[in-house]
Scaffold this active site. Structure first.
Site, PDB file in Angstrom:
ATOM      1  NE  ARG A  12      -3.697  -1.940  -0.137  1.00 39.35           N
ATOM      2  CZ  ARG A  12      -4.480  -1.980  -1.210  1.00 39.35           C
ATOM      3  NH1 ARG A  12      -4.827  -0.878  -1.834  1.00 39.35           N
ATOM      4  NH2 ARG A  12      -4.926  -3.114  -1.689  1.00 39.35           N
ATOM      5  CG  ASP A  76      12.409  -6.418  -5.887  1.00 37.12           C
ATOM      6  OD1 ASP A  76      11.454  -6.912  -5.247  1.00 37.12           O
ATOM      7  OD2 ASP A  76      13.596  -6.676  -5.612  1.00 37.12           O
ATOM      8  CG  ASP A 163       9.944   5.895   4.123  1.00 39.50           C
ATOM      9  OD1 ASP A 163      10.972   5.650   3.464  1.00 39.50           O
ATOM     10  OD2 ASP A 163       8.825   6.012   3.604  1.00 39.50           O
TER      11      ASP A 163
END
Ligand code: ITT
Length: 208
Positions: A12, A76, A163
């Protein structure tokens, strides 16, 4: 004229980044739910069995193109830590599981990362993305990279995956987790790979 493209990802976070990026440059984005393709976790995981991002991206692109019969893009990607010889690399999504966790999750992966870099001073790392296009006759793959350093303590709730631990060299000291989608897209590995890929797709004959 706008061009329809399937964005072949179950992630997502990736989809949320790719949809606006591709729509902004003239594509009508179809995700795997809209394409009506139910998830087959075992088969989909078996597809990305290669040692390089490029091979995995092309393998995903071919797999979904064959199932859907329409042009697809696939991604990827992963984190490569210099001091760990490029790990987790293509195993980024499964890193915690490889180390004994029961299930793959961003939280478990980030705990694995924090443990792996414990005691290191601002370890160097890169996010890498291979973006592939497959339409049944034409194929292309492009790589995007962003280099930076890692912080052991997570910062920020935005983005996904690793992140909150990654500070890009070209930013203002914030982690990707502290950046808006637009700020991350201005310098991310994914934006760079797809920008190059879009150029290749535009030069391919239309198949949608
Ligand atoms: P699909 O194969 O369905 O696209 P996936 O999550 O399995 O989804 P990958 O095999 O490419 O995708 O694994 C990518 C992993 O690398 C992802 O789960 C994150 O842990 C990490 N990753 C990649 N890009 C990232 C980003 O922009 N920010 C943070 N983590 C990222």
């Amino acid at each position: 004229m706008r061009r329809a493209i399937v964005v072949a990802t179950r992630n997502r976070g990736k989809l949320a980044e790719l949809r606006p990026m591709l729509e902004a440059v003239g594509f009508d984005v179809i995700d795997l739910d809209a394409a009506g393709l139910a998830e087959d976790a075992a088969a989909e995981e078996a597809v990305e069995a290669f040692a390089t991002f490029e091979e995995n991206a092309i393998a995903k692109g071919r797999y979904y193109r064959a199932l859907l019969g329409r042009p697809v893009v696939a991604d990827d990607s992963g984190l490569a830590v210099d001091a760990l010889g490029g790990a987790p690399g293509v195993r980024s999504r499964r890193w915690a599981v490889d180390q004994g966790a029961v299930a793959a999750s961003d939280a478990a992966n980030n705990r694995t990362l924090a443990r792996a870099i414990h005691g290191m001073e601002a370890p160097r790392a890169a996010f890498v993305c291979a973006a592939a296009y497959c339409d049944g006759s034409y194929e292309a793959v492009e790589r995007g990279v962003v280099r930076g350093r890692l912080v052991a303590a997570a910062r920020g709730e935005m983005g996904f995956g690793y992140d909150p631990h990654f500070v890009p060299d070209e930013g203002d000291g914030h982690t990707f987790g502290e950046m808006s989608a637009g700020e991350k897209a201005a310098l991310s590995h994914r934006a760079r790979a797809f920008q190059a890929l879009v150029g290749r797709i535009r030069s391919a004959p239309r198949r949608d």
